[in-house]
Design a protein around this motif. Sequence first.
Motif, PDB file in Angstrom:
ATOM      1  N   SER A  91      25.046  73.232  54.266  1.00 26.46           N
ATOM      2  CA  SER A  91      26.243  74.026  54.509  1.00 26.46           C
ATOM      3  C   SER A  91      27.336  73.660  53.514  1.00 26.46           C
ATOM      4  CB  SER A  91      26.741  73.782  55.935  1.00 26.46           C
ATOM      5  OG  SER A  91      27.068  72.418  56.108  1.00 26.46           O
ATOM      6  N   ALA A  92      28.443  74.410  53.600  1.00 23.15           N
ATOM      7  CA  ALA A  92      29.576  74.112  52.718  1.00 23.15           C
ATOM      8  C   ALA A  92      30.116  72.714  52.978  1.00 23.15           C
ATOM      9  CB  ALA A  92      30.673  75.157  52.933  1.00 23.15           C
ATOM     10  N   ALA A  93      30.221  72.353  54.254  1.00 18.82           N
ATOM     11  CA  ALA A  93      30.727  71.019  54.586  1.00 18.82           C
ATOM     12  C   ALA A  93      29.791  69.937  54.067  1.00 18.82           C
ATOM     13  CB  ALA A  93      30.904  70.893  56.100  1.00 18.82           C
ATOM     14  N   SER A  94      28.481  70.210  54.109  1.00 19.23           N
ATOM     15  CA  SER A  94      27.526  69.218  53.606  1.00 19.23           C
ATOM     16  C   SER A  94      27.675  69.035  52.105  1.00 19.23           C
ATOM     17  CB  SER A  94      26.095  69.652  53.946  1.00 19.23           C
ATOM     18  OG  SER A  94      25.902  69.731  55.339  1.00 19.23           O
ATOM     19  N   PHE A  95      27.734  70.154  51.375  1.00 22.85           N
ATOM     20  CA  PHE A  95      27.858  70.064  49.927  1.00 22.85           C
ATOM     21  C   PHE A  95      29.137  69.341  49.525  1.00 22.85           C
ATOM     22  CE2 PHE A  95      24.676  73.528  49.328  1.00 22.85           C
ATOM     23  CZ  PHE A  95      23.909  72.879  48.385  1.00 22.85           C
ATOM     24  N   LEU A  96      30.269  69.814  50.048  1.00 18.40           N
ATOM     25  CA  LEU A  96      31.542  69.214  49.663  1.00 18.40           C
ATOM     26  C   LEU A  96      31.688  67.818  50.242  1.00 18.40           C
ATOM     27  CD1 LEU A  96      33.941  72.274  50.036  1.00 18.40           C
ATOM     28  CD2 LEU A  96      32.689  71.501  48.034  1.00 18.40           C
ATOM     29  N   GLY A  97      31.187  67.628  51.464  1.00 18.61           N
ATOM     30  CA  GLY A  97      31.308  66.318  52.091  1.00 18.61           C
ATOM     31  C   GLY A  97      30.525  65.252  51.357  1.00 18.61           C
ATOM     32  N   ILE A  98      29.302  65.573  50.958  1.00 18.80           N
ATOM     33  CA  ILE A  98      28.487  64.587  50.245  1.00 18.80           C
ATOM     34  C   ILE A  98      29.086  64.295  48.871  1.00 18.80           C
ATOM     35  CG2 ILE A  98      26.220  64.133  49.254  1.00 18.80           C
ATOM     36  CD1 ILE A  98      26.439  63.931  52.321  1.00 18.80           C
ATOM     37  N   CYS A  99      29.623  65.319  48.208  1.00 15.21           N
ATOM     38  CA  CYS A  99      30.302  65.073  46.926  1.00 15.21           C
ATOM     39  C   CYS A  99      31.477  64.121  47.120  1.00 15.21           C
ATOM     40  CB  CYS A  99      30.790  66.394  46.329  1.00 15.21           C
ATOM     41  SG  CYS A  99      29.480  67.484  45.752  1.00 15.21           S
ATOM     42  N   GLY A 100      32.235  64.334  48.193  1.00 13.45           N
ATOM     43  CA  GLY A 100      33.355  63.442  48.474  1.00 13.45           C
ATOM     44  C   GLY A 100      32.903  62.038  48.815  1.00 13.45           C
ATOM     45  N   ILE A 117      30.201  60.550  47.749  1.00 11.36           N
ATOM     46  CA  ILE A 117      29.762  59.898  46.515  1.00 11.36           C
ATOM     47  C   ILE A 117      30.975  59.487  45.678  1.00 11.36           C
ATOM     48  CG2 ILE A 117      28.540  60.262  44.337  1.00 11.36           C
ATOM     49  CD1 ILE A 117      26.588  62.047  45.858  1.00 11.36           C
ATOM     50  N   ALA A 118      32.007  60.342  45.651  1.00  9.37           N
ATOM     51  CA  ALA A 118      33.211  60.005  44.891  1.00  9.37           C
ATOM     52  C   ALA A 118      33.901  58.771  45.460  1.00  9.37           C
ATOM     53  CB  ALA A 118      34.176  61.195  44.882  1.00  9.37           C
ATOM     54  N   PHE A 119      33.864  58.608  46.783  1.00 10.74           N
ATOM     55  CA  PHE A 119      34.534  57.471  47.410  1.00 10.74           C
ATOM     56  C   PHE A 119      33.656  56.223  47.434  1.00 10.74           C
ATOM     57  CE2 PHE A 119      37.656  60.446  48.871  1.00 10.74           C
ATOM     58  CZ  PHE A 119      38.785  59.686  49.135  1.00 10.74           C
ATOM     59  N   TYR A 120      32.351  56.399  47.683  1.00  9.16           N
ATOM     60  CA  TYR A 120      31.499  55.246  47.953  1.00  9.16           C
ATOM     61  C   TYR A 120      30.294  55.122  47.024  1.00  9.16           C
ATOM     62  CZ  TYR A 120      34.220  55.478  52.240  1.00  9.16           C
ATOM     63  OH  TYR A 120      35.250  55.538  53.134  1.00  9.16           O
ATOM     64  N   GLY A 121      30.150  56.027  46.062  1.00  9.16           N
ATOM     65  CA  GLY A 121      29.060  55.906  45.103  1.00  9.16           C
ATOM     66  C   GLY A 121      27.699  56.141  45.735  1.00  9.16           C
ATOM     67  N   TYR A 122      26.748  55.286  45.379  1.00 11.87           N
ATOM     68  CA  TYR A 122      25.370  55.445  45.856  1.00 11.87           C
ATOM     69  C   TYR A 122      25.293  55.364  47.376  1.00 11.87           C
ATOM     70  CZ  TYR A 122      20.316  54.729  46.155  1.00 11.87           C
ATOM     71  OH  TYR A 122      18.985  54.852  46.457  1.00 11.87           O
ATOM     72  N   ASP A 123      26.145  54.561  47.996  1.00 10.96           N
ATOM     73  CA  ASP A 123      26.150  54.465  49.455  1.00 10.96           C
ATOM     74  C   ASP A 123      26.505  55.807  50.093  1.00 10.96           C
ATOM     75  OD1 ASP A 123      25.512  51.833  49.226  1.00 10.96           O
ATOM     76  OD2 ASP A 123      27.554  51.099  49.474  1.00 10.96           O
ATOM     77  N   GLY A 124      27.371  56.558  49.443  1.00  8.73           N
ATOM     78  CA  GLY A 124      27.710  57.881  49.958  1.00  8.73           C
ATOM     79  C   GLY A 124      26.533  58.832  49.914  1.00  8.73           C
ATOM     80  N   LEU A 179      23.420  57.921  50.270  1.00  6.41           N
ATOM     81  CA  LEU A 179      22.510  57.532  51.349  1.00  6.41           C
ATOM     82  C   LEU A 179      22.935  58.121  52.690  1.00  6.41           C
ATOM     83  CD1 LEU A 179      21.827  53.782  50.476  1.00  6.41           C
ATOM     84  CD2 LEU A 179      20.366  55.760  50.058  1.00  6.41           C
ATOM     85  N   TYR A 180      24.223  58.421  52.836  1.00  7.22           N
ATOM     86  CA  TYR A 180      24.693  59.037  54.081  1.00  7.22           C
ATOM     87  C   TYR A 180      24.007  60.375  54.315  1.00  7.22           C
ATOM     88  CZ  TYR A 180      27.884  61.123  57.484  1.00  7.22           C
ATOM     89  OH  TYR A 180      28.406  61.733  58.588  1.00  7.22           O
ATOM     90  N   SER A 181      23.780  61.127  53.243  1.00  8.09           N
ATOM     91  CA  SER A 181      23.126  62.428  53.403  1.00  8.09           C
ATOM     92  C   SER A 181      21.691  62.269  53.886  1.00  8.09           C
ATOM     93  CB  SER A 181      23.149  63.192  52.072  1.00  8.09           C
ATOM     94  OG  SER A 181      22.386  62.508  51.090  1.00  8.09           O
ATOM     95  N   ILE A 182      21.028  61.180  53.490  1.00  9.04           N
ATOM     96  CA  ILE A 182      19.666  60.940  53.959  1.00  9.04           C
ATOM     97  C   ILE A 182      19.666  60.642  55.457  1.00  9.04           C
ATOM     98  CG2 ILE A 182      17.583  59.573  53.622  1.00  9.04           C
ATOM     99  CD1 ILE A 182      18.388  61.303  51.235  1.00  9.04           C
TER     100      ILE A 182
END
Length: 348
Positions: A59-68, A70-77, A79-82
């Motif tokens: 979804s839109a929230a998933s796309f933008l949320g995961i980008c955010g 990654i921007a805040f937490y890098g690789y750990d961000g 892994l949140y999507s997984i």
Amino acid sequence: MTDQPSPLAIILFFLFVGVTLGISFFLGRQAKSSKGYFAAHGQIPWFVNGLAFAGDYLSAASFLGICGMIAFYGYDGFLYSIGYLAGWIVALFVVAEPMKRLGKFTFADALDARFGSRGIRLAAGISTLAVSIFYLIPQMVGAGALIRPLLNFPHYVGVLLVGVTVILIVVTAGMVSTTWVQFLKGSLLVIFSAVLTVLILQRGFETEPNNQHTFMTLGPFSDSNWTNELVSHEEIQGQTIIPAEGIWKDQPFVRTRQMSSDRITVWSRDPLDKQNFILREGQMITTRSDGKVLVAGLPIGTGPGEATLYPVGRVSRLPNNAQKTGPLGLLSFFSILENSEIMLWRKK
């Protein structure tokens, strides 16, 4: 964002919306009962349901949320999507399958059939509304954020357009139209995501795409004599250390000023052990009381005497200080990403 909306983008957008609503109204004739509305009569093919789940997840929230993230937490961000994806599997087997065996359409119906308690029904209804509201807020914000650069519409117009469209899709035919529309969206997303994945893997990583700025890492420095060591460092010749005063006092940052241009560089102080640390170059954006935005202490822009805010979330250093990787496989892509330095956003 362009100054004028693109007629082609607007035509394609409303064409897609029109096709989607047409499918919804056409399928609405099949939802003549509660079973048809909530469960599509149980006649949706398995592959359609699978792609519909994928469309719902992407979804839109998933796309933008995961980008955010990654921007805040890098690789750990990332892994949140997984973990989010794994949550779908748990919900499928722990919640969806038992509800199907009970012959119920909603979680509240399943609880009512098992316990027969008005309190449980009330709690389930309130929790459903609360979760839905907090889920819809980022969805609508994300929809407006995507519509704005795509069609150059104001944010609220994008929210209204998407909101009205979604309401019509759900009201007309319930799960029948929702599933098929999500199937259509999911199919497009999976196809184009696969294309983007192949292109990204073929390109690999670069630390200096299009001659962009390369962020430096200095050190190590000792806690006892770091100021002298930093001033004498060859990478920052002509710069002076700005005293840590005001809001900068007792913060894990060091600021230096270029004497020739007054450009300010912010360095993040990352400890190596109890006595030594390194400095990682960052960037600073400041909004003054008059609303003027400064980057690195200079007006934002690309002209003389101005500074540019570099993208957050990009790879700033590859393993072994490589400049580029070339084409990568899927596993090597994640391995290199995990061991690279990524430009993150840290709000002071």
